[in-house]
Design a protein around this motif. Structure first.
Motif, short mmCIF file in Angstrom:
data_model
loop_
_atom_site.label_atom_id
_atom_site.label_comp_id
_atom_site.label_asym_id
_atom_site.label_seq_id
_atom_site.Cartn_x
_atom_site.Cartn_y
_atom_site.Cartn_z
N ILE A 88 0.87 -1.18 0.00
CA ILE A 88 0.19 0.00 0.10
C ILE A 88 0.80 1.35 0.03
O ILE A 88 1.66 1.45 0.94
CB ILE A 88 -0.85 -0.10 1.30
N LEU A 89 0.87 2.10 -1.06
CA LEU A 89 1.58 3.28 -1.25
C LEU A 89 1.06 4.53 -0.60
O LEU A 89 1.80 5.21 0.10
CB LEU A 89 1.88 3.75 -2.53
N ARG A 90 -0.44 4.43 -0.55
CA ARG A 90 -1.18 5.46 -0.05
C ARG A 90 -2.90 5.01 0.45
O ARG A 90 -3.24 4.13 -0.46
CB ARG A 90 -1.29 6.79 -0.74
N GLU A 91 -3.15 5.41 1.28
CA GLU A 91 -4.77 5.23 1.35
C GLU A 91 -5.54 6.31 2.12
O GLU A 91 -4.82 7.25 2.84
CB GLU A 91 -5.12 4.02 2.37
N ASP A 92 -6.57 6.53 1.47
CA ASP A 92 -7.42 7.72 1.86
C ASP A 92 -8.97 7.38 2.25
O ASP A 92 -9.43 6.38 1.57
CB ASP A 92 -7.65 8.71 0.67
N ARG A 93 -9.29 7.88 3.37
CA ARG A 93 -10.67 7.25 3.97
C ARG A 93 -11.58 8.80 3.39
O ARG A 93 -11.43 9.66 3.89
CB ARG A 93 -10.79 7.18 5.18
N THR A 94 -13.04 8.46 2.92
CA THR A 94 -13.92 9.28 2.81
C THR A 94 -15.17 8.75 3.36
O THR A 94 -15.52 7.42 3.07
CB THR A 94 -14.20 9.61 1.07
N PHE A 95 -15.81 9.38 4.16
CA PHE A 95 -17.33 9.17 4.77
C PHE A 95 -18.62 9.84 3.83
O PHE A 95 -18.48 10.64 3.98
CB PHE A 95 -17.52 9.27 6.03
N LEU A 96 -19.39 9.06 3.26
CA LEU A 96 -20.41 9.40 2.41
C LEU A 96 -21.87 8.98 3.15
O LEU A 96 -21.99 8.09 3.86
CB LEU A 96 -20.45 9.07 1.21
N LYS A 97 -22.89 9.65 2.79
CA LYS A 97 -24.04 9.55 3.31
C LYS A 97 -24.91 9.39 2.03
O LYS A 97 -24.82 10.20 0.96
CB LYS A 97 -24.80 10.47 3.95
N LEU A 98 -25.76 8.36 1.91
CA LEU A 98 -26.65 8.08 0.85
C LEU A 98 -27.42 9.54 0.49
O LEU A 98 -28.38 9.92 1.43
CB LEU A 98 -27.76 7.09 0.87
N ALA A 99 -27.40 9.96 -0.77
CA ALA A 99 -28.12 11.24 -1.18
C ALA A 99 -29.44 10.92 -1.90
O ALA A 99 -30.10 11.92 -2.19
CB ALA A 99 -27.25 12.19 -1.71
N SER A 100 -29.46 9.60 -2.38
CA SER A 100 -30.50 9.38 -3.49
C SER A 100 -31.33 8.25 -2.68
O SER A 100 -30.81 7.84 -1.67
CB SER A 100 -29.93 9.00 -4.68
N ALA A 101 -32.53 8.15 -3.18
CA ALA A 101 -33.32 6.95 -2.80
C ALA A 101 -32.75 5.62 -3.41
O ALA A 101 -32.37 5.61 -4.61
CB ALA A 101 -35.03 7.05 -3.10
N PRO A 102 -32.83 4.49 -2.78
CA PRO A 102 -32.32 3.17 -3.39
C PRO A 102 -33.39 2.91 -4.48
O PRO A 102 -34.44 3.36 -4.39
CB PRO A 102 -32.56 2.31 -2.16
#
Length: 107
Positions: A88-102
Motif C-alpha cells: 500500500i503506497l497510500r490510502e485515503d478514507r472518505t465518509f459519505l451519506k446516501l443522497a438518493s433513494a435506493p
C-alpha cells in the motif's frame, strides 16, 4: 448510516498481496461490527487503484469499531502484513451519506 470508502494506491507488482489483505479484512471487518460491502482490486484501467467499502451507523460507532479492529488478532496481523510487505503506497478514507433513494424506493 455512513459509507466509508477507502481508496488505496497500491504497488501494481504486488496485487496478490493486496488480494490477501482484502480477504483477511473480509473476515475481520464484519466480526468487528461494520457492514462490509467489499474490497475491490484493479482489473482493467488503472493498475494502482483499489477500494474497500463498508457501512457504519455513525462516526462514534466508527471509532468503537476501529478500537475493536485494532485488538482483533486477524486485524492486528493484517495491519502488520501491510506494513511489512509495503504494497500500500497510500490510502485515503472518505465518509459519505446516501443522497438518493435506493432503486425502486419512492421518488
Amino acid at each position: 448510516m455512513l459509507t466509508c470508502i477507502i481508496r488505496y494506491h497500491i504497488d501494481p507488482t504486488r496485487k496478490e498481496q493486496f488480494t490477501q489483505y482484502a480477504r483477511n479484512w473480509g473476515q475481520a471487518i464484519p466480526r468487528c461490527g461494520a457492514d462490509l460491502i467489499g474490497y475491490f482490486a484493479p482489473h482493467e484501467g488503472s493498475s494502482t487503484l483499489a477500494y474497500g467499502i463498508y457501512n457504519i451507523p455513525s462516526l462514534a460507532e466508527y471509532e468503537a469499531y476501529r478500537g475493536r479492529l485494532s485488538i482483533d488478532p486477524l486485524g492486528r496481523e493484517n495491519y502488520e502484513f501491510a506494513r511489512s510487505e509495503r504494497f500500500i503506497l497510500r490510502e485515503d478514507r472518505t465518509f459519505l451519506k446516501l443522497a438518493s433513494a435506493p432503486l425502486g424506493k419512492g421518488k
